[in-house]
Design a protein around this motif. Structure first.
Motif, PDB file in Angstrom:
ATOM      1  N   ARG A 133      71.554  25.862  63.247  1.00  0.00           N
ATOM      2  CA  ARG A 133      71.900  25.016  62.150  1.00  0.00           C
ATOM      3  C   ARG A 133      70.646  24.316  61.449  1.00  0.00           C
ATOM      4  NH1 ARG A 133      77.234  21.636  64.654  1.00  0.00           N
ATOM      5  NH2 ARG A 133      78.534  23.418  64.841  1.00  0.00           N
ATOM      6  N   GLY A 134      69.721  24.493  62.207  1.00  0.00           N
ATOM      7  CA  GLY A 134      68.313  23.925  61.576  1.00  0.00           C
ATOM      8  C   GLY A 134      67.193  23.569  62.390  1.00  0.00           C
ATOM      9  N   THR A 135      67.135  24.068  63.702  1.00  0.00           N
ATOM     10  CA  THR A 135      66.099  23.728  64.588  1.00  0.00           C
ATOM     11  C   THR A 135      65.255  25.022  64.839  1.00  0.00           C
ATOM     12  OG1 THR A 135      67.419  22.126  65.639  1.00  0.00           O
ATOM     13  CG2 THR A 135      65.330  22.746  66.871  1.00  0.00           C
ATOM     14  N   ASP A 136      63.863  25.005  64.419  1.00  0.00           N
ATOM     15  CA  ASP A 136      63.086  26.363  64.411  1.00  0.00           C
ATOM     16  C   ASP A 136      62.490  26.208  65.969  1.00  0.00           C
ATOM     17  OD1 ASP A 136      61.143  28.184  64.277  1.00  0.00           O
ATOM     18  OD2 ASP A 136      60.315  27.369  62.403  1.00  0.00           O
ATOM     19  N   TYR A 137      62.831  27.330  66.351  1.00  0.00           N
ATOM     20  CA  TYR A 137      62.143  27.309  67.907  1.00  0.00           C
ATOM     21  C   TYR A 137      60.888  27.070  68.131  1.00  0.00           C
ATOM     22  CZ  TYR A 137      61.095  29.524  72.107  1.00  0.00           C
ATOM     23  OH  TYR A 137      60.440  29.997  73.720  1.00  0.00           O
ATOM     24  N   PHE A 138      59.938  27.464  66.979  1.00  0.00           N
ATOM     25  CA  PHE A 138      58.471  27.120  67.166  1.00  0.00           C
ATOM     26  C   PHE A 138      58.084  25.593  66.351  1.00  0.00           C
ATOM     27  CE2 PHE A 138      59.389  31.807  66.704  1.00  0.00           C
ATOM     28  CZ  PHE A 138      58.865  32.096  67.858  1.00  0.00           C
ATOM     29  N   SER A 139      59.131  24.778  65.923  1.00  0.00           N
ATOM     30  CA  SER A 139      58.774  23.440  65.639  1.00  0.00           C
ATOM     31  C   SER A 139      58.499  22.553  66.700  1.00  0.00           C
ATOM     32  CB  SER A 139      59.906  22.835  64.811  1.00  0.00           C
ATOM     33  OG  SER A 139      60.866  22.548  65.588  1.00  0.00           O
ATOM     34  N   PRO A 140      57.930  21.490  66.344  1.00  0.00           N
ATOM     35  CA  PRO A 140      57.500  20.258  67.530  1.00  0.00           C
ATOM     36  C   PRO A 140      58.650  19.898  68.288  1.00  0.00           C
ATOM     37  CG  PRO A 140      56.258  19.898  65.643  1.00  0.00           C
ATOM     38  CD  PRO A 140      57.126  21.096  65.089  1.00  0.00           C
ATOM     39  N   HIS A 197      67.719  42.097  58.287  1.00  0.00           N
ATOM     40  CA  HIS A 197      67.988  41.238  56.821  1.00  0.00           C
ATOM     41  C   HIS A 197      67.950  39.923  57.030  1.00  0.00           C
ATOM     42  CE1 HIS A 197      70.355  39.644  53.366  1.00  0.00           C
ATOM     43  NE2 HIS A 197      70.931  39.139  54.209  1.00  0.00           N
ATOM     44  N   LEU A 198      68.344  39.204  58.168  1.00  0.00           N
ATOM     45  CA  LEU A 198      68.030  37.902  58.448  1.00  0.00           C
ATOM     46  C   LEU A 198      66.616  37.203  58.728  1.00  0.00           C
ATOM     47  CD1 LEU A 198      71.241  37.344  60.681  1.00  0.00           C
ATOM     48  CD2 LEU A 198      70.929  36.723  58.483  1.00  0.00           C
ATOM     49  N   LEU A 199      65.842  38.412  58.916  1.00  0.00           N
ATOM     50  CA  LEU A 199      64.207  38.176  59.319  1.00  0.00           C
ATOM     51  C   LEU A 199      64.059  37.398  58.022  1.00  0.00           C
ATOM     52  CD1 LEU A 199      62.823  40.964  61.212  1.00  0.00           C
ATOM     53  CD2 LEU A 199      63.262  38.615  62.347  1.00  0.00           C
ATOM     54  N   ALA A 200      64.429  37.842  56.887  1.00  0.00           N
ATOM     55  CA  ALA A 200      63.726  37.013  55.515  1.00  0.00           C
ATOM     56  C   ALA A 200      64.788  36.146  55.164  1.00  0.00           C
ATOM     57  CB  ALA A 200      63.422  38.088  54.482  1.00  0.00           C
ATOM     58  N   ALA A 201      66.102  36.407  55.270  1.00  0.00           N
ATOM     59  CA  ALA A 201      67.187  35.565  54.616  1.00  0.00           C
ATOM     60  C   ALA A 201      67.368  34.344  55.312  1.00  0.00           C
ATOM     61  CB  ALA A 201      68.423  36.498  54.422  1.00  0.00           C
ATOM     62  N   ASN A 202      67.305  34.446  56.508  1.00  0.00           N
ATOM     63  CA  ASN A 202      67.844  33.081  57.311  1.00  0.00           C
ATOM     64  C   ASN A 202      67.055  33.414  58.755  1.00  0.00           C
ATOM     65  OD1 ASN A 202      69.058  31.459  58.808  1.00  0.00           O
ATOM     66  ND2 ASN A 202      71.015  31.313  57.640  1.00  0.00           N
ATOM     67  N   LEU A 204      66.452  31.477  61.241  1.00  0.00           N
ATOM     68  CA  LEU A 204      67.153  30.956  62.454  1.00  0.00           C
ATOM     69  C   LEU A 204      68.055  31.690  63.083  1.00  0.00           C
ATOM     70  CD1 LEU A 204      66.981  27.055  61.263  1.00  0.00           C
ATOM     71  CD2 LEU A 204      65.584  28.117  62.906  1.00  0.00           C
ATOM     72  N   HIS A 205      69.050  32.140  62.103  1.00  0.00           N
ATOM     73  CA  HIS A 205      70.155  33.084  62.540  1.00  0.00           C
ATOM     74  C   HIS A 205      69.314  34.278  63.245  1.00  0.00           C
ATOM     75  CE1 HIS A 205      73.787  31.115  60.333  1.00  0.00           C
ATOM     76  NE2 HIS A 205      73.029  30.199  60.636  1.00  0.00           N
ATOM     77  N   ALA A 206      68.597  34.992  62.615  1.00  0.00           N
ATOM     78  CA  ALA A 206      67.906  35.705  63.315  1.00  0.00           C
ATOM     79  C   ALA A 206      67.351  35.934  64.383  1.00  0.00           C
ATOM     80  CB  ALA A 206      66.858  36.386  62.216  1.00  0.00           C
ATOM     81  N   PHE A 207      66.770  34.586  64.878  1.00  0.00           N
ATOM     82  CA  PHE A 207      66.406  34.353  66.212  1.00  0.00           C
ATOM     83  C   PHE A 207      67.505  34.002  66.972  1.00  0.00           C
ATOM     84  CE2 PHE A 207      64.500  31.908  69.623  1.00  0.00           C
ATOM     85  CZ  PHE A 207      63.159  32.244  69.584  1.00  0.00           C
ATOM     86  N   TYR A 208      68.636  32.980  66.721  1.00  0.00           N
ATOM     87  CA  TYR A 208      69.311  32.456  67.548  1.00  0.00           C
ATOM     88  C   TYR A 208      70.806  33.215  67.686  1.00  0.00           C
ATOM     89  CZ  TYR A 208      66.419  28.269  67.897  1.00  0.00           C
ATOM     90  OH  TYR A 208      65.486  27.293  68.094  1.00  0.00           O
ATOM     91  N   MET A 209      71.388  33.784  66.881  1.00  0.00           N
ATOM     92  CA  MET A 209      72.783  34.126  66.730  1.00  0.00           C
ATOM     93  C   MET A 209      72.783  35.680  67.245  1.00  0.00           C
ATOM     94  SD  MET A 209      74.045  31.599  65.216  1.00  0.00           S
ATOM     95  CE  MET A 209      75.674  32.283  64.727  1.00  0.00           C
TER      96      MET A 209
END
Length: 688
Positions: A133-140, A197-202, A204-209
């Motif tokens: 929903r909004g937490t980037d794996y690579f964020s602090p 598709h999600l790598l560019a469009a979303n 976070l969903h590409a990583f987690y879903m």
């Protein structure tokens, strides 16, 4: 990642595929090394992708061997019983211990906002959904969340919902084998297309879903389905040896190489393809025909593979709690954290994982009873987590949590000096409203509008007390983390912030009336520290030309508000510090490297940093009427050295946000300034 079954090959003489544990060892070591030295192994996190492929292969092979002609219902039930037995005991223990450590040592802050919800989601296998929903794996934020790593377990647990249903046809006969392989192949193609598709469009969903990760697990399944059908092909051995060698080299290179930000998922593809080829070829060859891969099967390497699940579970929360306490920047602290993680992993493997798998009761009980038992255990563990959370202030060792009334920007809605009076709070999409109620007011018609970033939010205790004491309604409009008129041209013209600040100013212009006051608190100095890292004195300044343009832009934005009859009060820049007070106020974190710069700063340095801002205020005041400055610096820093503490009480929460205690010190001066502003500007309007 959650699999360490006694894997077997299609040849009954080879009941244990030792190379799989060797691959697990490579995968877990890459992940752990990445979390300690990410700059040296930039793609070490791809070890999770490797685990996904291994899991798909192992569960396929394991359930195909265990099929004994039972119905689809019993086939699925047995699968879930074994999955619960394998995954849940170690996972639940890790979640509870990690939660306890979090409640003991970690204070509430922006840096820890996602911890509790990630943890509660992890108990039911949904942490990846929450993080998407909004937490980037690579964020602090993820580096300070001890439950971030459970996202991958969530993906696997969600995958396990559909796996036995789609795999059951495979064990029923030749036609079923073709059907299952076709279904998994089609779904894998669809999944990888969605992922691209999600790598560019979303991202976070590409990583987690799970639907974006399904293809990685499906590659393991399809690998098993293919190699179990190819038989002994003439001449295939030589090609398989070469392919496996190239795949292993390619996999190690993928971990080590930096593909850059525009890789378009090439590194993930490389890791999955190399792992799939490697597993398929080594499964086909066997150790007797691939002697040069013997390193994957030596006992020390296999042992790391055996404990890989426990090591994955424990290394991350140990590293994160270390980051919150002693720090994890030096070689010594990294080694200490690693040793603690290994110790917990060994304890989990020998005292939780292995005994549970061998427990006679679970091995002989009906599958439905095992599933029901673990569902009850999960519910009990979740209840224990909630109980700790409900009592977190009582069990916390953090002085910030124990003395939260002084630290956090909250305050009671009443005052002992004003019996019967309360602050009535209303929240709407555009703003938050404070009005005085429950007692006779002073009949004020003015409204105090507050427009700014999180620094405006830090003044909430002061603003509530201001409303109680004066009867003046207060309306707080947030600019969503963006300073309003920072007088830094690059920040003020950044598209996202420009939209937020323009919308906030437009709302106030629409509802404000003459004689109202607009207070503009925001961070206008460049930070010397961040919540997650120590700072430096390298302040990024505008050139004189940029500063002049920023002032001109500010005048343009304020002109219509000034002409509408509003009195405009800027906040004088407050002191800023090189360390975050909330992270460094206890015995267990005071030696953290993020705290080494301390909580004192020369006032002359602050005055020098403030000078261009105050000059800008003067230029705005010369161009527009009714411009004022309220300066908290004399109250917060009356000496030659500014401090984040006063007589043991915190003035600053982090490097620049004031605490509730500081609000109480500033209240009298702020009330006086606003009331004086209203009187002066009203007198000027009527020529008095």
């Amino acid at each position: 990642m959650a699999d360490k079954f006694g894997s077997t090959s299609k040849r009954s003489s080879k009941d244990y595929l030792a190379f799989l544990d060797g691959l697990r060892a490579i995968a877990i070591l890459s992940v752990v090394f990445y979390h300690l030295y990410g700059d040296r192994l930039p793609n070490g996190f791809l070890g999770v992708d490797v685990f996904f492929v291994i899991s798909g292969f192992v569960v396929s092979y394991t359930v195909s061997r265990r099929y004994r002609g039972q119905s689809a219902f019993h086939f699925v039930l047995e699968f879930y019983a074994r999955r619960f037995t394998r995954i849940m005991p170690a996972l639940l223990l890790c979640l509870l211990v990690s939660a306890l450590a979090t409640f003991l040592f970690v204070p509430d802050a922006w840096l820890s906002t996602s911890i509790s919800k990630t943890a509660s989601s992890a108990f039911v296998g949904l942490s990846n959904i929450f993080l998407a929903r909004g937490t980037d794996y690579f964020s602090p934020v993820t580096e300070f969340n001890p439950f971030t790593h459970t996202w991958s377990l969530g993906v696997e647990e969600q995958f396990y919902i559909v796996f036995p249903l789609l795999f059951f046809p495979w064990v029923t006969g030749p036609r079923g084998k073709r059907f299952s392989a076709l279904v998994y192949g089609a779904l894998a193609i669809a999944s990888v297309a969605i992922w691209f598709h999600l790598l560019a469009a979303n991202p976070l969903h590409a990583f987690y879903m799970p639907y974006a990760r399904f293809w990685q697990l499906a590659c393991g399944i399809l690998c098993f389905q293919l190699v179990s059908r190819i038989g002994e092909l003439t001449g295939f051995e030589r090609h398989c040896n070469l392919a496996a060698t190239i795949a292993l080299i390619g996999l190690l290179a993928t971990f080590a190489l930096d593909f850059g930000k525009d890789s378009h998922g090439l590194e993930n593809l490389a890791a999955v393809v190399c792992t799939t080829v490697l597993i398929g070829c080594l499964y086909y060859l066997g150790s007797d025909r691939a002697p040069h891969f013997a390193v994957l099967e030596i006992k020390p390497v296999r042992f790391v593979g055996w404990i890989s699940y426990s090591l994955y579970l424990w290394h991350w929360p140990v590293f994160v709690i270390a980051r919150w306490t002693i720090g994890i920047e030096t070689t010594a602290t990294k080694l200490a954290a690693l040793l603690v993680a290994v110790a917990f992993s060994l304890g989990s493997y020998f005292w939780i994982e292995t005994p549970t798998r061998r427990l006679r009761l679970l091995r002989t009980a009906p599958d439905i009873a095992v599933v029901a038992l673990f569902l009850a255990v999960i519910a009990a563990a979740f209840f224990g987590f909630k109980l700790m959370g409900d009592n977190r202030y009582e069990i916390a060792l953090s002085t910030v949590m124990r003395n939260r009334g002084e630290w956090y920007g909250t305050s009671p809605d009443t005052s002992p000096q004003l019996p019967g009076c309360v602050v009535v709070t209303e929240t709407a999409e555009e703003a938050q409203f404070f009005t005085k109620g429950g007692c006779p007011g002073d009949g004020h018609n003015e409204t105090l509008f507050v427009l700014g970033d999180s620094h405006a939010g830090a003044y909430i205790p002061l603003l509530k007390r201001f409303t109680l004491e004066t009867g003046i309604r207060t309306v707080v409009v947030s600019t969503a983390g963006c300073p309003f008129l920072s007088l830094n041209l690059r920040r003020d013209t950044e598209p996202t912030c420009a939209h937020a600040t323009t919308a906030g100013a437009a709302y106030i212009a629409k509802v404000a009336k003459p004689r109202d006051v607009l207070f503009l608190p925001s961070l206008r100095l460049t930070r010397l520290s961040l919540q997650w890292a120590a700072g430096s004195d390298s302040n990024t300044e505008n050139s004189e030309q940029e500063r002049e343009q920023a002032v001109k832009n500010a005048i343009d934005q304020l002109t219509h508000l000034s002409k509408a009859g509003l009195s405009i009060v800027f906040e004088g820049p407050k002191p800023i510090f090189r360390a975050s007070a909330f992270r460094c106020s206890d015995w267990f974190n005071s030696m953290n490297p993020s705290c080494t710069n301390g909580f004192d700063i020369d006032r002359k340095l602050i005055e020098n940093l403030r000078s261009p801002i105050l000059k800008g205020y003067a230029e705005i005041s010369a161009a527009l009427p009714n411009i004022h400055v309220w300066d908290p610096l004399p109250t917060l820093c009356p000496q030659v050295t500014c401090s984040a503490f006063r007589n043991g009480h915190p003035l600053f929460f982090d490097g620049d946000h004031v605490t509730a205690y500081a609000n109480s010190l500033l209240l009298e001066n702020f009330v006086s300034e606003i009331e004086s502003t209203i009187s002066k500007d009203q007198a000027a309007r009527f020529g008095m």
